[in-house]
Design a protein around this motif. Structure first.
Motif, short mmCIF file in Angstrom:
data_model
loop_
_atom_site.label_atom_id
_atom_site.label_comp_id
_atom_site.label_asym_id
_atom_site.label_seq_id
_atom_site.Cartn_x
_atom_site.Cartn_y
_atom_site.Cartn_z
N ALA A 204 -34.24 68.87 -42.04
CA ALA A 204 -33.48 69.91 -41.35
C ALA A 204 -32.69 69.36 -40.17
CB ALA A 204 -34.41 71.02 -40.87
N CYS A 205 -33.27 68.38 -39.46
CA CYS A 205 -32.57 67.86 -38.28
C CYS A 205 -31.76 66.60 -38.59
CB CYS A 205 -33.56 67.58 -37.14
SG CYS A 205 -34.82 66.34 -37.46
N GLU A 206 -31.90 66.07 -39.80
CA GLU A 206 -31.17 64.85 -40.15
C GLU A 206 -30.01 65.12 -41.12
OE1 GLU A 206 -34.20 62.29 -41.69
OE2 GLU A 206 -34.63 61.40 -39.73
N GLN A 207 -29.86 66.34 -41.59
CA GLN A 207 -28.86 66.65 -42.62
C GLN A 207 -27.44 66.44 -42.11
OE1 GLN A 207 -29.60 70.28 -44.76
NE2 GLN A 207 -27.48 70.48 -45.40
N GLY A 208 -27.20 66.69 -40.83
CA GLY A 208 -25.88 66.45 -40.25
C GLY A 208 -24.90 67.58 -40.45
N PHE A 209 -23.63 67.29 -40.16
CA PHE A 209 -22.56 68.29 -40.19
C PHE A 209 -21.94 68.40 -41.59
CE2 PHE A 209 -23.17 67.91 -35.80
CZ PHE A 209 -22.48 68.91 -35.13
N SER A 210 -21.59 69.62 -41.94
CA SER A 210 -20.89 69.86 -43.21
C SER A 210 -19.39 69.87 -42.96
CB SER A 210 -21.33 71.21 -43.80
OG SER A 210 -20.48 71.56 -44.88
N SER A 211 -18.64 69.22 -43.82
CA SER A 211 -17.19 69.18 -43.68
C SER A 211 -16.54 70.51 -44.07
CB SER A 211 -16.62 68.05 -44.55
OG SER A 211 -16.96 68.25 -45.91
N ASN A 212 -17.32 71.39 -44.68
CA ASN A 212 -16.78 72.68 -45.11
C ASN A 212 -16.86 73.75 -44.02
OD1 ASN A 212 -16.27 71.68 -47.71
ND2 ASN A 212 -18.37 72.12 -48.36
N LYS A 213 -17.44 73.38 -42.86
CA LYS A 213 -17.60 74.33 -41.76
C LYS A 213 -16.92 73.79 -40.51
CE LYS A 213 -22.27 75.87 -43.18
NZ LYS A 213 -22.14 77.33 -43.16
N SER A 214 -16.58 74.68 -39.60
CA SER A 214 -16.09 74.25 -38.30
C SER A 214 -17.25 73.65 -37.50
CB SER A 214 -15.50 75.43 -37.53
OG SER A 214 -16.52 76.35 -37.18
N VAL A 215 -16.93 72.94 -36.44
CA VAL A 215 -17.98 72.35 -35.60
C VAL A 215 -18.86 73.45 -35.02
CG1 VAL A 215 -18.46 70.99 -33.53
CG2 VAL A 215 -16.64 70.28 -35.08
N LEU A 216 -18.24 74.54 -34.55
CA LEU A 216 -19.01 75.65 -33.97
C LEU A 216 -19.97 76.24 -35.00
CD1 LEU A 216 -19.63 77.61 -31.69
CD2 LEU A 216 -17.65 78.99 -32.42
N SER A 217 -19.46 76.45 -36.20
CA SER A 217 -20.32 76.98 -37.26
C SER A 217 -21.46 76.02 -37.57
CB SER A 217 -19.49 77.24 -38.52
OG SER A 217 -20.32 77.69 -39.58
N ASN A 218 -21.16 74.73 -37.60
CA ASN A 218 -22.19 73.72 -37.86
C ASN A 218 -23.30 73.75 -36.80
OD1 ASN A 218 -22.02 71.74 -40.17
ND2 ASN A 218 -19.88 71.73 -39.53
N VAL A 219 -22.91 73.85 -35.54
CA VAL A 219 -23.90 73.87 -34.45
C VAL A 219 -24.85 75.05 -34.63
CG1 VAL A 219 -24.26 74.07 -31.96
CG2 VAL A 219 -22.36 72.71 -32.83
N ARG A 220 -24.28 76.22 -34.91
CA ARG A 220 -25.11 77.41 -35.08
C ARG A 220 -25.95 77.34 -36.36
NH1 ARG A 220 -20.34 81.50 -32.94
NH2 ARG A 220 -21.00 81.50 -30.74
N TYR A 221 -25.38 76.73 -37.39
CA TYR A 221 -26.12 76.58 -38.65
C TYR A 221 -27.32 75.67 -38.48
CZ TYR A 221 -27.00 75.71 -43.62
OH TYR A 221 -27.59 75.62 -44.86
N ILE A 222 -27.11 74.53 -37.83
CA ILE A 222 -28.21 73.57 -37.61
C ILE A 222 -29.31 74.20 -36.76
CG2 ILE A 222 -28.83 71.37 -36.53
CD1 ILE A 222 -25.97 70.40 -37.29
N THR A 223 -28.91 74.98 -35.76
CA THR A 223 -29.89 75.67 -34.91
C THR A 223 -30.80 76.56 -35.75
OG1 THR A 223 -28.32 75.66 -33.06
CG2 THR A 223 -30.20 77.16 -32.91
N ALA A 224 -30.20 77.39 -36.59
CA ALA A 224 -30.99 78.29 -37.44
C ALA A 224 -31.84 77.51 -38.43
CB ALA A 224 -30.04 79.24 -38.18
N ARG A 225 -31.25 76.49 -39.03
CA ARG A 225 -31.96 75.71 -40.05
C ARG A 225 -33.21 75.04 -39.49
NH1 ARG A 225 -28.13 71.37 -42.02
NH2 ARG A 225 -28.91 70.20 -40.23
N VAL A 226 -33.11 74.43 -38.33
CA VAL A 226 -34.24 73.71 -37.74
C VAL A 226 -35.35 74.67 -37.31
CG1 VAL A 226 -34.98 72.30 -35.78
CG2 VAL A 226 -32.92 71.69 -37.05
#
Length: 235
Positions: A204-226
């Motif tokens: 969950a914490c090593e998956q990194g950023f998705s190129s299909n999302k904005s940086v803001l969306s990625n930050v919020r996604y990683i927060t929820a995922r972890v």
């Protein structure tokens, strides 16, 4: 000045000797030495005969008291395809777009510490709602992981998303901050003795950023995922 202060503690070797007080000085020195030897012997006896302290007695592990997070969701449905469509739409608007399945698919936009914050957002976002998830009380290595997630890690993630959304930091700075925070969390998890925690939280914490999302969306996604992964791992 420092050299003068240091030299004051040394006795000059060229000082004249006073023979009249030699014997009394020797007796005083002998008494001092005898006293020191006696004290040393007492300390040795205490060390030898005192029962050893166990690690449990000497180091008391701090316990984690639990923590509740509040998830804002923008849509709820029961069909997978519809959930993915809703998630993509939420991500386009800067939300996490994380799909949480508790029997229905809830499309998470962001995660908050305070219920009052998420309640306010629900009032201004039609068709939205929220749900709460709580990390359980724990101790030992698991307590260290939970403390890190709920402390330094979440604070970094929340501040990064907030400042990025306000335009106060660049996307590059935000991505760098999140990567550093997740690397730090991964190190804490690696040090854990629990294989279950490693197996669930590390991806969950090593998956990194998705190129299909904005940086803001990625930050919020990683927060929820972890946080969701940590909940599962620490139960």
């Amino acid at each position: 000045m420092k050299d003068d202060e240091a030299s004051a503690y040394f006795v000059s070797r060229s000082a004249p000797r006073k023979t009249g007080k030699r014997r009394s000085s020797r007796r005083a020195a002998g008494l001092l030495i005898a006293t020191l030897l006696l004290l040393t012997a007492v300390v040795c006896l205490i060390v030898v005969f005192m029962p050893p302290r166990s690690e449990k007695d000497s180091v008391q592990a701090a316990a984690f008291g639990g923590k509740t997070y509040y998830f804002l969701y923008t849509a709820e449905c029961t069909e997978k395809l519809q959930a993915e469509t809703n998630a993509a739409y939420t991500a386009e608007r800067g939300g996490a777009g994380f799909i949480y399945n508790d029997g229905t698919y809830k499309i998470v936009a962001a995660v908050y510490e305070r219920e009052s914050d998420v309640k306010t957002l629900v009032t201004v976002n039609p068709d939205s709602g929220y749900f709460a998830l709580s990390l359980p009380k724990t101790s030992g290595d698991r307590s260290k992981i939970a403390d890190h997630i709920c402390g330094e890690w979440y604070a970094t993630m929340y501040l990064t998303s907030t400042e990025l959304d306000r335009g106060n930091i660049t996307e590059a700075a935000a991505e760098r901050a999140v990567s550093a925070a997740c690397d730090s969390l991964a190190r804490v998890v690696y040090d854990s003795g629990s294989d279950r925690v490693k197996r669930i939280v590390l991806p969950a914490c090593e998956q990194g950023f998705s190129s299909n999302k904005s940086v803001l969306s990625n930050v919020r996604y990683i927060t929820a995922r972890v946080i969701v992964a940590a909940l599962s791992a620490l139960q």
